[in-house]
Design a protein around this motif. Structure first.
Motif, short mmCIF file in Angstrom:
data_model
loop_
_atom_site.label_atom_id
_atom_site.label_comp_id
_atom_site.label_asym_id
_atom_site.label_seq_id
_atom_site.Cartn_x
_atom_site.Cartn_y
_atom_site.Cartn_z
N GLY A 19 4.00 0.54 13.34
CA GLY A 19 3.94 -0.78 13.45
C GLY A 19 2.20 -1.26 12.81
O GLY A 19 2.28 -2.27 12.15
N LEU A 20 1.70 0.11 12.63
CA LEU A 20 0.69 -0.31 11.50
C LEU A 20 1.37 -0.04 10.38
O LEU A 20 0.61 -1.55 9.18
N ALA A 21 1.44 0.08 9.95
CA ALA A 21 2.00 -0.06 8.46
C ALA A 21 3.62 -1.82 8.38
O ALA A 21 2.54 -2.45 7.43
N LEU A 22 3.98 -2.00 9.20
CA LEU A 22 4.11 -3.27 9.28
C LEU A 22 3.07 -4.06 9.21
O LEU A 22 2.98 -4.81 7.93
N LEU A 23 1.98 -4.69 9.83
CA LEU A 23 0.69 -5.23 9.66
C LEU A 23 0.66 -5.13 8.04
O LEU A 23 -0.33 -6.07 7.98
N LEU A 24 0.38 -4.08 7.69
CA LEU A 24 -0.73 -4.02 6.90
C LEU A 24 0.46 -4.20 5.81
O LEU A 24 -0.46 -4.70 4.60
N GLY A 25 1.41 -4.10 5.66
CA GLY A 25 2.53 -4.06 4.10
C GLY A 25 2.08 -5.65 4.65
O GLY A 25 2.34 -6.45 3.43
N VAL A 62 15.56 -0.09 -3.93
CA VAL A 62 14.13 -0.61 -4.02
C VAL A 62 14.15 -1.77 -2.79
O VAL A 62 12.74 -1.50 -1.81
N VAL A 63 15.23 -1.45 -2.21
CA VAL A 63 14.99 -2.73 -1.03
C VAL A 63 14.77 -1.67 0.16
O VAL A 63 14.37 -2.36 1.84
N GLY A 64 15.28 -0.37 0.25
CA GLY A 64 16.17 0.49 1.47
C GLY A 64 14.34 0.26 1.94
O GLY A 64 14.50 0.03 3.88
N PRO A 65 13.47 1.15 1.29
CA PRO A 65 12.37 1.68 2.50
C PRO A 65 11.55 0.35 2.52
O PRO A 65 11.18 0.41 3.64
N MET A 66 11.95 -0.57 2.17
CA MET A 66 11.25 -2.05 2.60
C MET A 66 12.07 -2.37 3.65
O MET A 66 11.06 -3.17 5.42
N ALA A 67 13.26 -2.53 3.78
CA ALA A 67 13.77 -3.09 5.07
C ALA A 67 13.58 -1.98 6.45
O ALA A 67 13.26 -2.07 7.72
N ALA A 68 13.46 -0.43 5.90
CA ALA A 68 13.43 0.17 7.13
C ALA A 68 11.66 0.11 7.66
O ALA A 68 11.29 0.59 8.78
N THR A 69 11.16 -0.30 6.60
CA THR A 69 9.64 -0.29 7.19
C THR A 69 9.24 -1.33 8.20
O THR A 69 8.74 -1.24 9.83
N VAL A 70 9.88 -2.86 8.32
CA VAL A 70 10.37 -3.79 8.78
C VAL A 70 10.74 -3.51 10.10
O VAL A 70 10.99 -3.37 11.14
N MET A 71 12.23 -2.97 10.05
CA MET A 71 13.25 -2.13 10.80
C MET A 71 12.53 -1.02 12.04
O MET A 71 11.91 -1.39 13.12
N ALA A 72 11.61 -0.52 11.59
CA ALA A 72 10.30 0.72 12.33
C ALA A 72 9.10 0.09 12.75
O ALA A 72 9.32 0.39 14.16
N GLY A 73 8.84 -0.85 12.42
CA GLY A 73 7.33 -1.55 12.76
C GLY A 73 8.19 -2.79 14.07
O GLY A 73 7.26 -2.63 14.97
N LEU A 74 9.22 -3.35 13.82
CA LEU A 74 9.39 -4.09 14.51
C LEU A 74 9.77 -3.33 15.95
O LEU A 74 9.67 -3.14 17.27
N GLY A 75 10.62 -1.92 15.62
CA GLY A 75 10.65 -1.09 16.62
C GLY A 75 9.92 -0.50 17.64
O GLY A 75 9.66 -0.16 18.70
N ALA A 76 8.04 -0.62 17.00
CA ALA A 76 6.98 0.13 17.75
C ALA A 76 6.68 -0.94 18.82
O ALA A 76 7.02 -2.07 18.91
N ASP A 77 5.29 -0.69 19.65
CA ASP A 77 5.49 -1.15 20.93
C ASP A 77 3.98 -2.06 20.31
O ASP A 77 3.06 -1.41 20.53
N LEU A 78 4.62 -3.38 19.47
CA LEU A 78 3.18 -3.80 19.27
C LEU A 78 2.91 -4.89 19.73
O LEU A 78 1.12 -4.23 19.71
N PRO A 101 0.83 -0.81 -0.04
CA PRO A 101 0.39 0.11 -0.01
C PRO A 101 0.93 1.11 0.52
O PRO A 101 2.21 0.75 0.68
N ALA A 102 0.25 2.98 -0.36
CA ALA A 102 1.03 3.42 -0.80
C ALA A 102 1.81 4.12 0.11
O ALA A 102 2.88 4.47 0.56
#
Lengths: 541, 260
Positions: free
Chosen positions: A514-520, A303-319, A103-104
């Motif tokens: 965190g939400l972005a990781l879930l949605l992605g 291409v991988v950069g933003p994806m990796a950042a999404t995962v890293m930032a998402g895991l950093g959230a209080d899931l 998702p955008a």
């Protein structure tokens, strides 16, 4: 001679589907025209210098995005095609398909997590720039995001084009001792040039109708496009007359581009097959190999950069806490239900149109297509001319006279997203249906297998997988959509992307990540399921 | 079962095409011809002469622009394919790939596969008759090409309609297998006495089971007659040209070979 056979139920199904689509689009236009007629001077007054600036920015960012996506993509695609045995080539190509599934808003968050003011690279950029890093809001952010989406798409499309070069030409080239340069000029470039207008047109089209990226990464009035303008006019300024003007301009703009695109024969729905590595007879020298490797690696990192950042930032959230929040749970449930219904509707409409088109084509022995057949054939493609935000805006304007616009949110999200996913759903369903019909049509006619019987006994077994593919794809598209819900969302009806936007707006970046990781992840899983269902050999075949 | 299905005792019905004209865009086809009841008529002619189109018109897959199709004296021009007293076997795609042999045959009795005990008995008998006993549960892909066409013939048996249309159904089989299948068709014809319209490219096929020949050329019926006359050199000139120069020799040599 008029056909005296009883009407084919498939045609009836198609007529109902077309009527539903016409109602959705027509209702939006009725809302716009009604509003425009109601306050004509207001709509006219909207043509001010600010509007011109918005139009100019819309075109300018789309042109730049296209240039920055397509140019490098030409080189990367060529590099990949020169090295059919590049290590991890298939994996790279699969990674290049991921942005299409994301998702955008998830991508936007990933890009912010990487290059934003507080992103992972902020420190590095600050040192390089000598000072503080302002982040990449505005034009630069929009461009990076658009290139993130469209560079990999273009690479795959160009690679597909290069793959169509017959192996014999390569054999001939190697026999004649063609080096890289003449091979490019005489073999690769003609093919790429033929594909170029279509690919560039598609990317341009995607960029002028881009909403979420511009909304989340565009910075204020200086970086606003027509689509975001429509949204702001309705949600914040509440200036319906102005919204009408913006919407009509957007439609005119997309219409011109789509018209140009169909002239160029572009594939507007824009998904690609994974190209297979062919045998090659060309030796590539050391310098070129090095250059190609650098190109591929750079593109891959980008291409991988933003994806990796999404995962890293998402895991950093209080899931754990996020998962416990009632609002999050409610939004997840709402998203799931709405996306499910939307996918169901999309697949049903697509199947109805496919069947009607086939039935009409079979009945017409020769001669010109009727209006109905044209509509069933290409009608769905034209919904791409009308971006979701435009349909939403039309209904928003129409319904505000009737009652509470926000109460209608679920219906709008389901229907608009269903129709928007139809071009993709049709591409999954139609070839399978037509092929099955080719095999079964006369047999069914002879044995009198029609209607429900036919659907269950004959069509369902061969359509199960394509329908599931279309369903998963439509569901992913609907899940990630922010366009319609941005207009109609409220505290009582929130989807995940809407909640994500709200958290971003209130600077709860960790929650958003965190939400972005879930949605992605959910969308990725759906698209992978769609791909798997679409390519796995059917054991009954 | 749909209406208009002949009972088992009824013999084949005559088929008549009355000034049926049909156009694929450029070259118009005009068929005006009678097919004798309860006989096997071989329909021959060069590619593109309209052989398959003729069968499709009789079956109802193609709607002619003018003219009538009469089966058993009844004008069926307006009937959909499933209501016509006709069964047709195609060159391929006679079976649904995801349904078993039994189900594929069963569709000849009920298009929703709701089968009675009598239907099941008829299916079993038809499978027995076509040499498919024991293969009821197989899927088409588990059968040979010849067996698949046998399934199609078994369905013809359970449908039991007075007209059978064969559109080169054995063209992709080897010579020995093709002869077996032709013999099966002849045997079924001897039992049921339906009218058979049989499109083929092979003169040997036509000679083996054909009683009459209808020869098409350029979208019109160029010649009709008894098969014996066509193949003993007394046939019309257009047919001799189609078979090839010195056809008389070739045919007699061929006949001689087959009789050994």
């Amino acid at each position: 001679m008029p056909t005296r056979h009883p009407a084919d139920p498939r045609t009836t199904a198609g007529i109902i589907a077309l009527a539903a689509i016409a109602l959705l689009i027509g209702g939006a236009f009725a809302g716009l025209l009604f509003e425009g007629a109601h306050d004509f001077s207001g709509a006219w007054a909207a043509f001010d210098p600010y509007l011109l600036r918005v139009v100019r920015f819309t075109l300018w960012q789309a042109a730049l995005s296209t240039l920055l996506s397509v140019g490098p993509a030409l080189l990367v695609a060529r590099a990949l095609s020169r090295h059919p045995r590049f290590p991890g080539r298939t994996f790279i190509l699969q990674l290049f398909a991921v942005p299409l599934a994301l998702p955008a808003i998830v991508a936007a968050l990933g890009i912010l997590a990487l290059y934003g003011r507080a992103g992972y690279f902020a420190g590095v950029f600050a040192v390089i720039g000598g000072g503080s890093w302002p982040g990449i809001y505005g034009l630069s952010g929009i461009l990076v995001a658009h290139v993130f989406f469209n560079l990999p798409l273009s690479v795959r499309l160009f690679l597909e084009a290069l793959q169509t070069i017959p192996a014999d030409q390569w054999r001939l080239a190697s026999q004649l001792g063609m080096g890289a340069r003449p091979a490019f000029r005489l073999i690769e470039w003609p093919t790429l040039r033929a594909a170029l207008p279509g690919v560039a047109g598609l990317v341009f089209m995607l960029c002028i109708t881009s909403f979420t990226i511009v909304l989340t990464l565009g910075g204020g009035p200086a970086a606003t496009t027509l689509e975001v303008g429509i949204y702001q006019t309705l949600r914040f300024d509440f200036d319906p007359a102005r919204a009408v003007t913006l919407t009509l301009l957007q439609i005119a703009l997309t219409f011109v581009v789509v018209l140009a695109l169909t002239r160029l024969g572009a594939n507007v729905a824009g998904d690609t097959n994974l190209p297979v590595a062919p045998r090659r007879y060309l030796s590539v020298n050391g310098t070129e190999t090095l250059l190609n490797v650098v190109l591929i690696v750079l593109a891959l990192l980008f291409v991988v950069g933003p994806m990796a950042a999404t995962v890293m930032a998402g895991l950093g959230a209080d899931l754990g806490r996020l998962a416990g929040e009632a609002v999050v749970r409610q939004a997840t449930l709402t998203s799931a239900v709405l996306a499910f219904l939307s996918a169901l509707l999309s697949v049903t409409l697509s199947l109805a149109l496919t069947m009607a088109r086939r039935a009409l084509a079979l009945n017409r022995r020769s001669g010109a297509k009727t209006m109905l057949e044209h509509a069933a054939d290409t009608g769905a493609g034209f919904v791409l001319v009308v971006p979701p935000i435009v349909v939403g805006a039309g209904w928003f304007l129409l319904l505000r006279h009737v009652g509470d616009v926000f109460a209608i949110a679920p219906v709008m999200v389901v229907t608009v997203n269903a129709v928007m996913a139809m071009p993709f759903a049709l591409r999954a369903v139609r070839p399978a249906y037509d092929a099955a019909s080719e095999r079964h049509e006369r047999l069914c006619a002879q044995l009198g297998i029609t209607g429900w019987n036919r659907l269950m006994l004959v069509d369902w077994p061969s359509l199960r997988r394509p329908l599931a593919t279309a369903f998963a794809f439509a569901m992913a598209l609907s899940l990630g959509d922010l366009g319609v819900i941005a207009l109609f969302g409220s505290d009582s009806v929130q989807t995940l992307p809407y909640l994500l936007l709200a958290r971003m707006g209130s600077y709860r970046t960790q929650d958003a990540a965190g939400l972005a990781l879930l949605l992605g992840l959910v969308c990725l899983a759906l698209i992978m399921a769609a791909h798997w269902l679409g390519t796995e050999k059917d054991r009954d075949a | 079962m749909p209406d208009g299905v002949a009972s088992r005792t009824e013999k084949g019905a005559p088929v008549r095409l009355d000034q049926v004209s049909f156009s694929y865009g450029e070259a118009p086809l005009v068929f005006d011809v009678d097919f004798a009841a309860a006989k096997i008529t071989a329909i021959m002619g060069p590619s593109g002469s309209g052989k398959s189109t003729l069968l499709n018109v009789v079956a109802g897959f193609e709607t002619p622009q003018s003219g009538r199709v009469l089966i058993g004296g009844v004008d069926v021009s307006a009937e959909p394919p499933s209501a016509r007293p006709v069964s047709m076997v195609f060159q391929e795609n006679n079976l649904f790939a995801h349904l078993s042999v039994e189900q594929n045959v069963g569709l000849g009795r009920s298009p929703s596969l709701l089968l009675t005990e009598a239907d099941r008995a008829a299916i079993a008998e038809a499978l027995e008759r076509t040499g498919l006993a024991g293969k009821e549960k197989r899927l088409p892909r588990e059968l040979s090409g010849g067996e698949r066409q046998r399934v199609a013939l078994a369905r013809v048996l359970v449908r039991d309609r007075p007209v059978l249309l064969l559109d080169e159904p054995f063209a992709s089989l080897g010579p020995a297998l093709r002869d077996d299948m032709l013999d099966l068709v002849a045997a079924v014809h001897a039992e049921r006495g339906m009218t058979v319209l049989f499109v083929t490219h092979q003169p040997e096929d036509a000679r083996r089971i054909g009683e009459h020949v209808v020869f098409l050329d350029n979208g019109v019926v160029a010649a009709t007659g008894k098969a014996d006359e066509f193949f003993t050199g007394a046939g019309p000139e257009v047919f001799q040209r189609y078979i090839g120069t010195g056809a008389g020799d070739a045919v007699s040599r061929d006949v001689a070979r087959k009789r050994t």
